[in-house]
Write a protein that holds these residues in place. Sequence first.
Motif, PDB file in Angstrom:
ATOM      1  N   GLU A  47     112.477 135.499  49.876  1.00 16.89           N
ATOM      2  CA  GLU A  47     112.950 134.122  49.813  1.00 16.89           C
ATOM      3  C   GLU A  47     114.440 134.109  49.481  1.00 16.89           C
ATOM      4  OE1 GLU A  47     110.387 131.331  47.806  1.00 16.89           O
ATOM      5  OE2 GLU A  47     108.650 132.578  48.265  1.00 16.89           O
ATOM      6  N   LEU A  49     118.124 131.365  49.073  1.00 17.66           N
ATOM      7  CA  LEU A  49     118.543 130.001  48.742  1.00 17.66           C
ATOM      8  C   LEU A  49     119.872 129.757  49.438  1.00 17.66           C
ATOM      9  CD1 LEU A  49     117.948 127.416  47.220  1.00 17.66           C
ATOM     10  CD2 LEU A  49     119.152 128.347  45.263  1.00 17.66           C
ATOM     11  N   GLN A  55     114.306 125.495  50.347  1.00 16.16           N
ATOM     12  CA  GLN A  55     114.035 126.896  50.111  1.00 16.16           C
ATOM     13  C   GLN A  55     113.984 127.567  51.476  1.00 16.16           C
ATOM     14  OE1 GLN A  55     110.332 126.120  47.795  1.00 16.16           O
ATOM     15  NE2 GLN A  55     111.026 127.902  46.650  1.00 16.16           N
ATOM     16  N   GLU A 136     111.534 127.879  56.310  1.00 17.11           N
ATOM     17  CA  GLU A 136     112.190 126.881  55.485  1.00 17.11           C
ATOM     18  C   GLU A 136     111.123 125.990  54.871  1.00 17.11           C
ATOM     19  OE1 GLU A 136     114.679 123.239  56.853  1.00 17.11           O
ATOM     20  OE2 GLU A 136     116.060 124.928  56.606  1.00 17.11           O
ATOM     21  N   ILE A 139     112.441 120.994  49.572  1.00 14.40           N
ATOM     22  CA  ILE A 139     112.261 120.918  48.119  1.00 14.40           C
ATOM     23  C   ILE A 139     111.852 119.523  47.736  1.00 14.40           C
ATOM     24  CG2 ILE A 139     113.411 121.071  45.893  1.00 14.40           C
ATOM     25  CD1 ILE A 139     115.060 123.337  46.984  1.00 14.40           C
TER      26      ILE A 139
END
Length: 139
Positions: A47, A49, A55, A136, A139
Amino acid sequence: MTALAALHTALFNRLRTGTQWGDVYADMAPADTPRPYVVFIYAGGGELLFTQDAQNARLVITVKAVADTQAAAFAGAAEIETLLRSQGTLEGGGLTVTNGWNITAVTQDRVIHLTETYQGAKPIYNDGHQYVFMMERDI
């Protein structure tokens, strides 16, 4: 749910319904599994950022057909390629996941070709590719 867990779900769903092969396994098949079958294995990534608004993940997964003949393994690899290559949502493909994660792009990467032998038994053929999955999650 993590990106990797979401991707596992997506791969099981796509490969189980899309192939004419036996079963699909994550990481490894049980020792006495009849061939042919498909297996996928985490190869790297994680993952990320990129922005504060989402995310992101970049995951590399090996996906291969395992068969008793090289011809069958090659045919399985071609079938897997049709199911996965360029199948992200931004590419117009239908490979999707749930739990908020989306697969935006799928790139076919290095070739996987391996012949296994053990104590004089018949060879087992493995053919496929590593795939890079861009994901993707809002959030």
